[in-house]
Write a protein that holds these residues in place. Sequence first.
Motif, PDB file in Angstrom:
ATOM      1  N   ARG A  34     -15.392   0.752 -24.756  1.00 37.57           N
ATOM      2  CA  ARG A  34     -14.046   0.844 -24.965  1.00 37.57           C
ATOM      3  C   ARG A  34     -13.528  -0.371 -24.120  1.00 37.57           C
ATOM      4  O   ARG A  34     -12.188  -0.902 -24.382  1.00 37.57           O
ATOM      5  CB  ARG A  34     -13.762   2.385 -24.351  1.00 37.57           C
ATOM      6  N   ALA A  35     -14.185  -0.633 -23.237  1.00 40.79           N
ATOM      7  CA  ALA A  35     -13.594  -2.006 -22.412  1.00 40.79           C
ATOM      8  C   ALA A  35     -13.467  -3.160 -23.163  1.00 40.79           C
ATOM      9  O   ALA A  35     -12.491  -3.866 -22.971  1.00 40.79           O
ATOM     10  CB  ALA A  35     -14.426  -2.149 -21.137  1.00 40.79           C
ATOM     11  N   ALA A  36     -14.450  -3.385 -24.075  1.00 40.82           N
ATOM     12  CA  ALA A  36     -14.228  -4.435 -24.978  1.00 40.82           C
ATOM     13  C   ALA A  36     -13.084  -4.423 -25.941  1.00 40.82           C
ATOM     14  O   ALA A  36     -12.233  -5.222 -26.102  1.00 40.82           O
ATOM     15  CB  ALA A  36     -15.591  -4.476 -25.659  1.00 40.82           C
ATOM     16  N   ARG A  37     -12.932  -3.186 -26.463  1.00 37.72           N
ATOM     17  CA  ARG A  37     -11.955  -2.977 -27.356  1.00 37.72           C
ATOM     18  C   ARG A  37     -10.619  -3.134 -26.636  1.00 37.72           C
ATOM     19  O   ARG A  37      -9.630  -3.709 -27.253  1.00 37.72           O
ATOM     20  CB  ARG A  37     -11.906  -1.543 -28.019  1.00 37.72           C
ATOM     21  N   GLU A  38     -10.236  -2.753 -25.552  1.00 40.57           N
ATOM     22  CA  GLU A  38      -8.935  -2.574 -24.968  1.00 40.57           C
ATOM     23  C   GLU A  38      -8.846  -4.240 -24.513  1.00 40.57           C
ATOM     24  O   GLU A  38      -7.597  -4.655 -24.515  1.00 40.57           O
ATOM     25  CB  GLU A  38      -9.203  -1.734 -23.490  1.00 40.57           C
ATOM     26  N   ALA A  39      -9.806  -4.800 -24.101  1.00 45.13           N
ATOM     27  CA  ALA A  39      -9.547  -6.449 -23.756  1.00 45.13           C
ATOM     28  C   ALA A  39      -9.279  -6.824 -25.111  1.00 45.13           C
ATOM     29  O   ALA A  39      -8.203  -7.946 -24.960  1.00 45.13           O
ATOM     30  CB  ALA A  39     -10.868  -7.023 -23.276  1.00 45.13           C
ATOM     31  N   ALA A  40      -9.844  -6.860 -26.187  1.00 44.93           N
ATOM     32  CA  ALA A  40      -9.433  -7.283 -27.564  1.00 44.93           C
ATOM     33  C   ALA A  40      -8.069  -6.871 -27.896  1.00 44.93           C
ATOM     34  O   ALA A  40      -7.290  -7.743 -28.388  1.00 44.93           O
ATOM     35  CB  ALA A  40     -10.627  -7.167 -28.542  1.00 44.93           C
ATOM     36  N   ARG A  41      -7.816  -5.846 -27.518  1.00 45.40           N
ATOM     37  CA  ARG A  41      -6.297  -5.346 -27.891  1.00 45.40           C
ATOM     38  C   ARG A  41      -5.318  -6.167 -27.106  1.00 45.40           C
ATOM     39  O   ARG A  41      -4.103  -6.430 -27.560  1.00 45.40           O
ATOM     40  CB  ARG A  41      -6.080  -3.768 -27.720  1.00 45.40           C
ATOM     41  N   ARG A  42      -5.686  -6.606 -26.013  1.00 43.61           N
ATOM     42  CA  ARG A  42      -4.823  -7.470 -25.055  1.00 43.61           C
ATOM     43  C   ARG A  42      -4.998  -9.178 -25.437  1.00 43.61           C
ATOM     44  O   ARG A  42      -4.668  -9.843 -24.531  1.00 43.61           O
ATOM     45  CB  ARG A  42      -5.021  -7.017 -23.729  1.00 43.61           C
ATOM     46  N   SER A  43      -5.812  -9.220 -26.179  1.00 46.08           N
ATOM     47  CA  SER A  43      -6.193 -10.791 -26.711  1.00 46.08           C
ATOM     48  C   SER A  43      -6.942 -11.323 -25.628  1.00 46.08           C
ATOM     49  O   SER A  43      -6.599 -12.767 -25.359  1.00 46.08           O
ATOM     50  CB  SER A  43      -4.977 -11.620 -27.180  1.00 46.08           C
ATOM     51  N   LEU A  44      -7.838 -10.638 -24.886  1.00 53.35           N
ATOM     52  CA  LEU A  44      -8.477 -11.356 -24.055  1.00 53.35           C
ATOM     53  C   LEU A  44     -10.140 -11.334 -24.288  1.00 53.35           C
ATOM     54  O   LEU A  44     -10.613 -10.558 -24.917  1.00 53.35           O
ATOM     55  CB  LEU A  44      -8.351 -10.377 -22.533  1.00 53.35           C
ATOM     56  N   SER A  45     -10.864 -12.238 -23.733  1.00 50.85           N
ATOM     57  CA  SER A  45     -12.183 -12.443 -23.949  1.00 50.85           C
ATOM     58  C   SER A  45     -12.880 -11.533 -22.683  1.00 50.85           C
ATOM     59  O   SER A  45     -12.728 -11.752 -21.676  1.00 50.85           O
ATOM     60  CB  SER A  45     -12.497 -13.686 -23.856  1.00 50.85           C
ATOM     61  N   LEU A  46     -13.689 -10.490 -23.041  1.00 53.10           N
ATOM     62  CA  LEU A  46     -14.591  -9.752 -22.361  1.00 53.10           C
ATOM     63  C   LEU A  46     -15.725  -9.442 -22.975  1.00 53.10           C
ATOM     64  O   LEU A  46     -15.826  -8.589 -23.726  1.00 53.10           O
ATOM     65  CB  LEU A  46     -13.715  -8.499 -21.891  1.00 53.10           C
ATOM     66  N   ARG A  47     -17.013  -9.908 -22.459  1.00 52.93           N
ATOM     67  CA  ARG A  47     -18.069  -9.636 -22.933  1.00 52.93           C
ATOM     68  C   ARG A  47     -18.405  -8.137 -22.089  1.00 52.93           C
ATOM     69  O   ARG A  47     -18.569  -8.173 -20.914  1.00 52.93           O
ATOM     70  CB  ARG A  47     -19.134 -10.712 -22.553  1.00 52.93           C
ATOM     71  N   THR A  48     -19.032  -7.164 -22.978  1.00 47.67           N
ATOM     72  CA  THR A  48     -19.535  -6.016 -22.399  1.00 47.67           C
ATOM     73  C   THR A  48     -21.053  -5.674 -22.974  1.00 47.67           C
ATOM     74  O   THR A  48     -21.168  -5.953 -23.813  1.00 47.67           O
ATOM     75  CB  THR A  48     -18.673  -4.859 -22.340  1.00 47.67           C
ATOM     76  N   ALA A  49     -21.509  -4.724 -22.093  1.00 46.64           N
ATOM     77  CA  ALA A  49     -23.015  -4.363 -22.356  1.00 46.64           C
ATOM     78  C   ALA A  49     -23.038  -3.081 -21.520  1.00 46.64           C
ATOM     79  O   ALA A  49     -22.690  -2.921 -20.451  1.00 46.64           O
ATOM     80  CB  ALA A  49     -24.008  -5.448 -21.945  1.00 46.64           C
ATOM     81  N   ALA A  50     -23.853  -1.940 -22.088  1.00 52.37           N
ATOM     82  CA  ALA A  50     -24.418  -1.196 -21.311  1.00 52.37           C
ATOM     83  C   ALA A  50     -25.618  -1.519 -20.444  1.00 52.37           C
ATOM     84  O   ALA A  50     -26.699  -2.004 -21.246  1.00 52.37           O
ATOM     85  CB  ALA A  50     -24.901   0.049 -22.226  1.00 52.37           C
TER      86      ALA A  50
END
Length: 257
Positions: A79-95
């Motif tokens: 969800r963090a990755a989706r929320e960042a993309a929705r704000r046009s931000l780059s955020l790499r995430t992993a479990a």
Amino acid sequence: MPETSVAHFYDELADDYHLIYSDWDASIRRQGDALDSLIGQDLAAVLDCSCGIGTQAIGLALHGHRVTGTDISPRAAARAAREAARRSLSLRTAAADMRRLPFADGQFDTVVCADNSLPHLLTEQEVNAALAEMRRVLRPGGRLLISTRPYDDLLRDRPASTPPQVHRVAEADGGERTVTFQLWHWHDDGEHYDLEHFQLLPASGEWRVQVRRTTYWALGRDRLSGLAAEAGFVDPQWRMPQETGFFQPLLVARAGE
């Protein structure tokens, strides 16, 4: 408590986590501002090793930092990755488990472990393992930022609950109220406590009740500072909310050379 129970707690909470906040976007900006001021450099490579749904990670990305987010909960990290993309931000995430970080040595300028995440680890051995990993992935002199609840105060009073927080959902989502509160059940050792997290959510004129359970270790400031020093961090200092603008006390330290 098995690590899977912590992952399950946050997997279950991921879709509704933003409802804890009266205004999640405002909290993202406020927490990002506070942490950015402590990082003290432009465009840092930041690891948020307990990113949740992205509150701190997105806030730091808004300041231009190169942020990577990991979390033990796959649903929260996704969800963090989706929320960042929705704000046009780059955020790499992993479990990933903060005790076993999947990164090379010295890869980051700053490691953030915020929002009382470290106290999910219930023994000194587990905390030592996590701190050692944070030290390993930091460059020499890199900065560590850990926030916890104000446990020195809480250990004196050992509260049984938190006051209910009543928030109104955005008008676009119906404008209805949500209620969040916690019950705390202290163990006989006086340091660990089981937490029941209640959310009351509106559902067709009724209340839908969600209850999620986890366990914490109430780590006092001196004890956590000592563990950080043992893990190779220097100059550990606690910065209080009235000074930083962050909502929890923050341990700030540097990775030893």
